[in-house]
Design an enzyme around this catalytic site. Structure first.
Site, PDB file in Angstrom:
ATOM      1  CB  CYS A 132      42.466  49.066  22.125  1.00  0.00           C
ATOM      2  SG  CYS A 132      41.383  50.235  21.296  1.00  0.00           S
ATOM      3  NE  ARG A 184      44.084  53.431  23.122  1.00  0.00           N
ATOM      4  CZ  ARG A 184      42.842  53.757  22.776  1.00  0.00           C
ATOM      5  NH1 ARG A 184      41.990  54.183  23.695  1.00  0.00           N
ATOM      6  NH2 ARG A 184      42.443  53.653  21.523  1.00  0.00           N
ATOM      7  CG  ASN A 187      41.117  42.404  22.587  1.00  0.00           C
ATOM      8  OD1 ASN A 187      40.472  43.364  22.999  1.00  0.00           O
ATOM      9  ND2 ASN A 187      41.604  42.386  21.353  1.00  0.00           N
TER      10      ASN A 187
END
Length: 276
Positions: free
Chosen positions: A157, A177, A188
């Site tokens: 990802c 993405r 993240n």
């Protein structure tokens, strides 16, 4: 109040107010009961965090920052996809009988390539360039390796980091993405903010700006009421991020080298449904 909270709230409101619903489309993700997991999504979300001003962890609810850093070290230091080397169980659903997630994430960062300065992996190449050619516009990593996609438990990802030095500040762009906003957004952000701090310290810079680019930022249908409640919560000041200043080698960092002081947050959201 935490600027990370403001960024998160603005993003969520924009998705809810202006996003595109995938309801009725043929979607890959399913809920545990087999029903389709539809989303409201925004394309091309860009969030900016000035790491010189504060550490970008939200206070609306607690972010599991220790496990987030542990996963970061698993990927960027250990360069493995073996889930037995993680302290959490976040990858269990995607692991095979060999206890790995295949040729994904850390595996890709550990692959050796022939660079101009020698044979090394992508992480060591970034460190070498930051120390020897900091003005370069080619300091980056990419783990979306088409050759190995079929052998990955899940395609990456967060797949690319681009580093850029301006004066004495190390900046970075994280390309992603796809992102489940409720489950993974601040996780993240925290991870890659820490990575910038780590690389800045060992390469002689100050942390600069982290830019987070998300191609498909989405809120799952079953998460909408949770998000609506979350973004109305009280916001608190950002905590102080403390990293062991004595660590000068990227591979010497350990989980105990990171601390947060005065981290105040709202109640945790439990039993979040996760689509697979």
């Amino acid at each position: 109040m935490s600027r990370a909270d403001a960024v998160f709230v603005d993003m969520c409101r924009d998705i809810l107010d202006n996003g595109f619903s995938t309801e009725g489309q043929d979607v890959r993700a399913k809920w545990p009961d087999g029903s389709s997991a539809y989303t409201i999504k925004r394309f091309g979300v860009i969030n900016r965090y000035d790491l010189s001003r504060e550490f970008p962890i939200i206070t609306l609810r607690p972010t599991g920052w220790k496990n987030a850093i542990d996963e970061l070290l698993w990927i960027w230091q250990k360069k493995t996809s073996d889930i037995t080397q993680l302290n959490s169980h976040i990858w269990d659903a995607w692991a095979g009988e060999d206890h790995t997630i295949g040729k994904a994430y850390g595996y890709q960062l550990g692959k050796k390539y022939r660079f101009r300065q020698g044979i090394m992996d992508q992480v060591d190449n970034v460190i070498w360039q930051l120390k020897h050619t900091p003005s370069s516009r080619r300091i980056m990593t990419n783990i979306y390796n088409f050759e190995d996609l079929a052998d990955m438990g899940l395609e990456p990802c967060a797949y690319s980091m681009t580093f850029n030095v301006t004066g004495n500040r190390l900046n970075a762009i994280l390309n992603q993405r796809s992102q489940d906003v409720l489950v993974a957004n601040n996780w993240n952000v925290v991870q890659y903010a820490v990575l910038v701090h780590m690389l800045a310290q060992v390469c002689g810079f100050e942390p600069g700006e982290l830019v987070h680019v998300i191609a498909d930022a989405h809120i799952y249908d079953k998460h909408i009421p949770l998000i609506q409640e979350l973004i109305e919560r009280t916001q608190y000041p950002a905590p102080k991020f403390i990293m062991n200043p004595d660590v000068k080698d990227f591979y010497d960092f350990r989980l105990e080298d990171f601390r947060l002081e005065n981290y105040q947050a709202g109640p945790q959201i439990t039993n979040i449904p996760v689509a697979e």
